[in-house]
Enzyme design. Structure first.
Site, PDB file in Angstrom:
ATOM      1  N   GLU A  16       0.848  -1.201   0.000  1.00  0.00           N
ATOM      2  CA  GLU A  16       0.000   0.000   0.000  1.00  0.00           C
ATOM      3  C   GLU A  16       0.877   1.243   0.000  1.00  0.00           C
ATOM      4  O   GLU A  16       1.828   1.341   0.771  1.00  0.00           O
ATOM      5  CB  GLU A  16      -0.901  -0.007   1.248  1.00  0.00           C
ATOM      6  N   THR A  47      -3.808   4.944  -1.442  1.00  0.00           N
ATOM      7  CA  THR A  47      -4.800   5.506  -0.517  1.00  0.00           C
ATOM      8  C   THR A  47      -5.357   6.819  -1.065  1.00  0.00           C
ATOM      9  O   THR A  47      -4.806   7.425  -1.986  1.00  0.00           O
ATOM     10  CB  THR A  47      -4.214   5.767   0.891  1.00  0.00           C
ATOM     11  N   GLY A 108     -14.386   6.270   4.858  1.00  0.00           N
ATOM     12  CA  GLY A 108     -13.466   7.341   5.255  1.00  0.00           C
ATOM     13  C   GLY A 108     -13.853   7.909   6.608  1.00  0.00           C
ATOM     14  O   GLY A 108     -14.933   7.623   7.136  1.00  0.00           O
ATOM     15  N   ASP A 109     -12.941   8.671   7.181  1.00  0.00           N
ATOM     16  CA  ASP A 109     -13.207   9.369   8.449  1.00  0.00           C
ATOM     17  C   ASP A 109     -13.381  10.843   8.146  1.00  0.00           C
ATOM     18  O   ASP A 109     -12.969  11.310   7.092  1.00  0.00           O
ATOM     19  CB  ASP A 109     -12.046   9.130   9.417  1.00  0.00           C
ATOM     20  N   ALA A 127     -19.746   2.572   3.204  1.00  0.00           N
ATOM     21  CA  ALA A 127     -19.017   2.017   2.056  1.00  0.00           C
ATOM     22  C   ALA A 127     -19.945   1.121   1.228  1.00  0.00           C
ATOM     23  O   ALA A 127     -19.848   1.092  -0.003  1.00  0.00           O
ATOM     24  CB  ALA A 127     -17.807   1.234   2.559  1.00  0.00           C
ATOM     25  N   HIS A 151     -14.340  -2.322  14.262  1.00  0.00           N
ATOM     26  CA  HIS A 151     -14.272  -0.903  13.912  1.00  0.00           C
ATOM     27  C   HIS A 151     -14.613  -0.066  15.145  1.00  0.00           C
ATOM     28  O   HIS A 151     -15.510  -0.429  15.921  1.00  0.00           O
ATOM     29  CB  HIS A 151     -15.246  -0.587  12.761  1.00  0.00           C
ATOM     30  N   GLN A 178      -7.723  -4.158   8.545  1.00  0.00           N
ATOM     31  CA  GLN A 178      -6.956  -3.148   9.279  1.00  0.00           C
ATOM     32  C   GLN A 178      -5.698  -3.834   9.804  1.00  0.00           C
ATOM     33  O   GLN A 178      -5.704  -5.060  10.026  1.00  0.00           O
ATOM     34  CB  GLN A 178      -7.827  -2.647  10.441  1.00  0.00           C
ATOM     35  N   GLN A 214       6.141   5.418  16.080  1.00  0.00           N
ATOM     36  CA  GLN A 214       5.033   4.840  15.313  1.00  0.00           C
ATOM     37  C   GLN A 214       3.945   4.271  16.232  1.00  0.00           C
ATOM     38  O   GLN A 214       2.774   4.278  15.877  1.00  0.00           O
ATOM     39  CB  GLN A 214       5.604   3.678  14.507  1.00  0.00           C
ATOM     40  N   LYS A 274       7.867   2.967   2.084  1.00  0.00           N
ATOM     41  CA  LYS A 274       9.285   2.701   2.395  1.00  0.00           C
ATOM     42  C   LYS A 274       9.764   1.455   1.660  1.00  0.00           C
ATOM     43  O   LYS A 274       9.347   0.329   1.980  1.00  0.00           O
ATOM     44  CB  LYS A 274       9.461   2.507   3.906  1.00  0.00           C
TER      45      LYS A 274
HETATM   46  P1  FAD Z   1     -17.950   1.151   6.546  1.00  0.00           P
HETATM   47  O1  FAD Z   1     -17.854  -0.197   5.937  1.00  0.00           O
HETATM   48  O2  FAD Z   1     -19.005   2.063   6.033  1.00  0.00           O
HETATM   49  O3  FAD Z   1     -18.112   0.962   8.129  1.00  0.00           O
HETATM   50  C1  FAD Z   1     -17.958   2.078   9.010  1.00  0.00           C
HETATM   51  C2  FAD Z   1     -18.748   1.865  10.302  1.00  0.00           C
HETATM   52  O4  FAD Z   1     -20.146   1.879  10.006  1.00  0.00           O
HETATM   53  C3  FAD Z   1     -18.478   0.507  10.988  1.00  0.00           C
HETATM   54  O5  FAD Z   1     -18.575   0.715  12.373  1.00  0.00           O
HETATM   55  C4  FAD Z   1     -19.616  -0.378  10.494  1.00  0.00           C
HETATM   56  O6  FAD Z   1     -19.927  -1.405  11.430  1.00  0.00           O
HETATM   57  C5  FAD Z   1     -20.762   0.634  10.349  1.00  0.00           C
HETATM   58  N1  FAD Z   1     -21.674   0.313   9.236  1.00  0.00           N
HETATM   59  C6  FAD Z   1     -21.329  -0.110   7.990  1.00  0.00           C
HETATM   60  N2  FAD Z   1     -22.445  -0.290   7.242  1.00  0.00           N
HETATM   61  C7  FAD Z   1     -23.498   0.025   8.038  1.00  0.00           C
HETATM   62  C8  FAD Z   1     -24.916   0.060   7.828  1.00  0.00           C
HETATM   63  N3  FAD Z   1     -25.444  -0.284   6.644  1.00  0.00           N
HETATM   64  N4  FAD Z   1     -25.713   0.445   8.869  1.00  0.00           N
HETATM   65  C9  FAD Z   1     -25.169   0.817  10.066  1.00  0.00           C
HETATM   66  N5  FAD Z   1     -23.840   0.806  10.309  1.00  0.00           N
HETATM   67  C10 FAD Z   1     -23.013   0.423   9.307  1.00  0.00           C
HETATM   68  N6  FAD Z   1      -9.291   5.987   5.059  1.00  0.00           N
HETATM   69  C11 FAD Z   1      -9.050   6.986   4.173  1.00  0.00           C
HETATM   70  O7  FAD Z   1      -9.432   8.133   4.426  1.00  0.00           O
HETATM   71  N7  FAD Z   1      -8.394   6.773   3.000  1.00  0.00           N
HETATM   72  C12 FAD Z   1      -7.954   5.525   2.635  1.00  0.00           C
HETATM   73  O8  FAD Z   1      -7.387   5.355   1.564  1.00  0.00           O
HETATM   74  C13 FAD Z   1      -8.193   4.437   3.545  1.00  0.00           C
HETATM   75  N8  FAD Z   1      -7.793   3.181   3.252  1.00  0.00           N
HETATM   76  C14 FAD Z   1      -8.099   2.145   4.105  1.00  0.00           C
HETATM   77  C15 FAD Z   1      -7.724   0.834   3.746  1.00  0.00           C
HETATM   78  C16 FAD Z   1      -8.009  -0.239   4.598  1.00  0.00           C
HETATM   79  C17 FAD Z   1      -7.618  -1.635   4.172  1.00  0.00           C
HETATM   80  C18 FAD Z   1      -8.644  -0.004   5.851  1.00  0.00           C
HETATM   81  C19 FAD Z   1      -8.920  -1.148   6.787  1.00  0.00           C
HETATM   82  C20 FAD Z   1      -9.018   1.291   6.210  1.00  0.00           C
HETATM   83  C21 FAD Z   1      -8.758   2.370   5.341  1.00  0.00           C
HETATM   84  N9  FAD Z   1      -9.139   3.683   5.653  1.00  0.00           N
HETATM   85  C22 FAD Z   1      -8.884   4.711   4.771  1.00  0.00           C
HETATM   86  C23 FAD Z   1      -9.808   3.985   6.934  1.00  0.00           C
HETATM   87  C24 FAD Z   1     -11.355   3.891   6.822  1.00  0.00           C
HETATM   88  O9  FAD Z   1     -11.839   4.871   5.921  1.00  0.00           O
HETATM   89  C25 FAD Z   1     -11.956   4.112   8.221  1.00  0.00           C
HETATM   90  O10 FAD Z   1     -11.622   3.042   9.057  1.00  0.00           O
HETATM   91  C26 FAD Z   1     -13.455   4.395   8.280  1.00  0.00           C
HETATM   92  O11 FAD Z   1     -13.771   4.777   9.616  1.00  0.00           O
HETATM   93  C27 FAD Z   1     -14.345   3.204   7.938  1.00  0.00           C
HETATM   94  O12 FAD Z   1     -14.359   2.940   6.596  1.00  0.00           O
HETATM   95  P2  FAD Z   1     -15.092   1.617   6.022  1.00  0.00           P
HETATM   96  O13 FAD Z   1     -14.999   1.681   4.559  1.00  0.00           O
HETATM   97  O14 FAD Z   1     -14.617   0.423   6.725  1.00  0.00           O
HETATM   98  O15 FAD Z   1     -16.609   1.966   6.463  1.00  0.00           O
END
Ligand code: FAD
Length: 283
Positions: A16, A47, A108-109, A127, A151, A178, A214, A274
């Site tokens: 990544e 990302t 995303g956050d 998502a 999460h 994660q 880190q 890196k």
């Molecule tokens: P979701 O799948 O939408 O889940 C988020 C939360 O909502 C979870 O608690 C889940 O239980 C809940 N949820 C999901 N669907 C529902 C529903 N239908 N009803 C109610 N609750 C629901 N962040 C970035 O900004 N840029 C990046 O490039 C990036 N890359 C990442 C790559 C990986 C492999 C990982 C693991 C994380 C990455 N992140 C990135 C961080 C990620 O955006 C955050 O962890 C974010 O808080 C959650 O994203 P998600 O896509 O998992 O969300």
């Protein structure tokens, strides 16, 4: 497409990378990619800045991976960065026309500049909503994020896994976890998702600890727990950066070997751009 890599009965290896900040020297990442290429990863993911502030760089880097390095590129995209469906359609059209067929849709956050109200008013809530719209109009291989240690917003593993099932059922082809440091947690998570009928490949995500500072970031950003044995070696080598780096890399290598022996379908390495880290683990 990445989904086809999993049918070859060999572990899938991925790296990544993240785009440089707007005012940073972009040549550094291209030089790194030329080096990563020599390690022959199966795919490289790029990302996406939570609020979309790296959009041009993310796209250019993904295109370089796919078309110059000839390695499958996986572009991340976050809901927080999408104002409407037209933006999504244009983004996907650009990827498609550049030969990129893999996407990691994410929620995303909240970006630092966005108020809570703005974040709550986003066009795609989860998502899974993004996955649904992408699947309806484009033929992409789709990844999904998942969390062996739950999460941070979910109240339990059961709730998080039920939500993950919704995302997978909308059309996710493979999952990337994660980062984690305790394989037992990954195995428990895997049992749990298989129980609810999630059968797609899962790539464990690993990130070597190569410096003491880190640790705080990892725990703060991902809520990941660091096992006592790893904390002990970080403490032991805190005044000797080279030894600490060596111990961190050794830990990841052991973790990886054990995961593969346990049947893991691949390894996703959070190498933070890196080359030295990726090379040490790959070799
Ligand atoms: P979701 O799948 O939408 O889940 C988020 C939360 O909502 C979870 O608690 C889940 O239980 C809940 N949820 C999901 N669907 C529902 C529903 N239908 N009803 C109610 N609750 C629901 N962040 C970035 O900004 N840029 C990046 O490039 C990036 N890359 C990442 C790559 C990986 C492999 C990982 C693991 C994380 C990455 N992140 C990135 C961080 C990620 O955006 C955050 O962890 C974010 O808080 C959650 O994203 P998600 O896509 O998992 O969300």
């Amino acid at each position: 497409m990445i989904k086809d890599l999993f049918h070859k009965n060999r572990p899938v290896y991925s790296l990544e990378v993240f785009p440089p900040k707007k005012d940073a020297d972009v040549s550094v990442i291209y030089d790194a990619l030329d080096q990563f290429k020599t390690l022959h990863p199966n795919f490289i993911s790029v990302t996406y800045g939570a609020g979309g502030n790296t959009v041009e760089n993310s796209f250019a880097i993904a295109s370089y991976i796919q078309n110059q390095c000839k390695i499958e590129a996986l572009t991340h995209l976050t809901c927080a960065a999408i104002p409407d469906k037209l933006f999504l359609t244009n983004f996907l059209t650009n990827l498609y026309r550049n030969g990129i067929r893999n996407l990691l849709p994410l929620r995303g956050d909240p970006p630092v500049w966005m108020s809570e109200e703005q974040f709550e008013a986003r066009y795609y809530k989860h998502a899974s909503d993004l996955v649904k719209d992408v699947k309806e109009s484009f033929d992409f291989s789709l990844g999904g994020a998942c969390y062996p240690e739950v999460h941070q917003e979910a109240s339990s593993l059961e709730e998080d896994v039920a939500n993950l099932k919704i995302k997978v059922d909308q059309g996710v082809d493979f999952l990337i976890t994660q980062l984690f440091y305790d394989n037992e947690k990954f195995y428990r998570f895997l049992d749990k998702i298989r129980e609810v009928g999630i059968g797609i490949p899962v790539m464990p995500g690993l990130m070597p600890i190569t410096s003491a500072k880190q640790v705080k970031n990892i725990v703060g950003m991902s809520g990941t727990e660091i096992p006592g044995s790893l904390l002990k070696s970080i403490e032991k080598y805190k005044d000797s950066p080279e030894d600490l780096k060596k111990a961190g890399l050794e830990y990841t290598k052991r973790q990886m070997e054990e995961l593969l022996a346990h049947g893991a379908q691949g390894i996703h390495l959070y190498c933070m751009n890196k080359v030295e880290t990726a090379r040490a683990v790959y070799e």
